[in-house]
Design a protein around this motif. Structure first.
Motif, short mmCIF file in Angstrom:
data_model
loop_
_atom_site.label_atom_id
_atom_site.label_comp_id
_atom_site.label_asym_id
_atom_site.label_seq_id
_atom_site.Cartn_x
_atom_site.Cartn_y
_atom_site.Cartn_z
N GLN A 1 1.70 5.38 6.62
CA GLN A 1 1.63 4.08 5.94
C GLN A 1 0.37 3.32 6.37
N GLN A 8 -2.53 4.87 4.62
CA GLN A 8 -2.58 4.44 3.22
C GLN A 8 -3.20 3.06 3.10
N ILE A 25 5.44 16.42 4.82
CA ILE A 25 5.79 16.23 3.41
C ILE A 25 7.02 15.32 3.29
N ARG A 66 6.16 11.74 4.37
CA ARG A 66 5.30 11.11 3.37
C ARG A 66 6.14 10.60 2.20
N ARG A 67 7.10 11.39 1.77
CA ARG A 67 7.97 11.01 0.66
C ARG A 67 8.82 9.79 1.06
N GLY A 111 6.93 6.54 1.11
CA GLY A 111 6.38 6.06 -0.15
C GLY A 111 4.87 6.11 -0.18
N VAL A 112 4.31 7.11 0.50
CA VAL A 112 2.86 7.26 0.59
C VAL A 112 2.39 8.30 -0.42
N ASP A 113 1.24 8.06 -1.05
CA ASP A 113 0.74 9.02 -2.04
C ASP A 113 -0.63 9.58 -1.69
N ILE A 114 -0.99 9.57 -0.41
CA ILE A 114 -2.25 10.18 0.03
C ILE A 114 -2.19 11.69 -0.25
N PRO A 115 -3.24 12.27 -0.86
CA PRO A 115 -3.25 13.72 -1.11
C PRO A 115 -3.10 14.53 0.18
N GLY A 165 3.47 19.27 -3.11
CA GLY A 165 2.71 18.06 -2.81
C GLY A 165 1.29 18.24 -2.35
N ASN A 216 -2.61 19.33 -2.61
CA ASN A 216 -3.61 19.56 -3.66
C ASN A 216 -4.78 20.41 -3.17
#
Length: 309
Positions: free
Chosen positions: A82, A85, A100, A103-104, A107-111, A133, A135
């Motif tokens: 967090q 982010q 993973i 992160r879920r 609520g984090v969306d960092i690649p 998740g 990339n």
């Protein structure tokens, strides 16, 4: 065509600034609590400053969370991500699936960049983690060039490959390896054990010295040679490998900065014209060879030879 990323591991904030000038356009930083085998220690405040610098120069900043986490660390993963982010980092390198999950939940969306050292050896596994998740897949150092190209052709995620620096041969979560060899009646001995960052496992029979150090994550043994692919980049660039990494662990900043400048010239020359790259690649290799530590000869790792496990 997008240029291949040149990813480097800085020792500190001053070094990161030097590497930007030298031509690096992505950086991997972190701290021992979450990351393994880092070139330098970057606390959250340092990461914040680093992100400001990389934004100003239109470069990327990734953070290493590639440790294997025990129960006592898992609660720290979500708050740390967090914070990352909020800082706005561009990616997180991970190996443990706990990252993973955390992160879920956070609520984090960092690649995410999947990195498990020796096990990233095929495109099926890379795509498996891509569906969960990630990339990017950071490939094992034990792969041949042909295997790397085949993975790139079939992977649904970006591909990162190390092209320069030390490679880790062994890791134990315990810091007992040095003591073990000191009391063995074998050809190997631990040299210079008084300094954890200048210690060698000495194989007299093969005349090899393996860099070894112990930190919060245990014992790490590195290859006796440094990988150097500066005069063999053609096929990697032709294949469209997304990121080429220079690992600066256990090397001084001047060396890493010089090497980075050479690779920047090589990559730019290739994209200008393949003939330009061919004209300068030997000169760049010799420039690196001139500053190479005497105890660490250059080679091409496993790119052109079969891996024997």
């Amino acid at each position: 065509m997008n240029k291949t990323e040149l990813l480097v591991t800085p020792a500190n904030l001053e070094h990161l600034t030097e590497l930007i000038t030298a031509g690096a356009n992505a950086f991997l930083v972190g701290e021992q609590f979450f990351g393994l085998r880092l070139a330098g220690e970057f606390c959250p405040e340092d990461i914040k400053v680093a992100r400001k610098l990389t934004k100003e120069h239109n470069t990327k900043l990734y953070v290493a969370m590639n440790g294997l986490f025990h129960n006592d660390k898992v609660d720290a993963l979500a708050p740390y991500m967090q914070k990352l982010q909020e800082i706005g980092v561009d990616g997180i390198t991970f190996g443990d699936p706990a990252v993973i999950i955390a992160r879920r939940e956070a609520g984090v969306d960092i690649p995410l960049h999947w990195s498990t050292e020796q096990t990233a050896t095929n495109y099926f596994t890379a795509n498996y983690w891509g569906k969960r998740g990630a990339n990017r897949a950071i490939l094992a150092r034990e792969l041949s060039l042909d295997e790397i190209v085949e993975i790139k052709e079939n992977a649904n995620v970006k591909i990162e490959v190390q092209v320069h620096g030390m490679t880790c041969m062994f890791q134990s979560k315990r810091s007992l390896l040095g003591n073990y060899f000191l009391f063995q009646d074998k050809a190997m001995e631990v040299e210079n054990r008084s300094n954890n960052k200048n210690m060698f496992l000495h194989d007299k029979e093969r005349e090899n010295k393996y860099p070894i150090y112990e930190d919060k994550n245990g014992t790490h043994i590195f290859s006796p040679n440094d990988m150097c692919m500066i005069d063999e980049l053609d096929e990697l660039l032709e294949a469209g490998i997304d990121s080429l990494k220079i690992d600066g662990v256990l090397h001084d900043p001047f060396y890493v900065t010089t090497v980075t400048s050479c690779y920047r010239q090589a990559i730019d020359a290739y994209y200008n014209s393949k003939s330009s790259y061919k004209e300068i690649k030997k000169e760049l290799f010799n420039k690196i060879k001139e500053i190479q530590p005497p105890l660490r000869p250059l080679d091409t790792g496993f790119f052109f030879k079969e891996t024997v496990y």
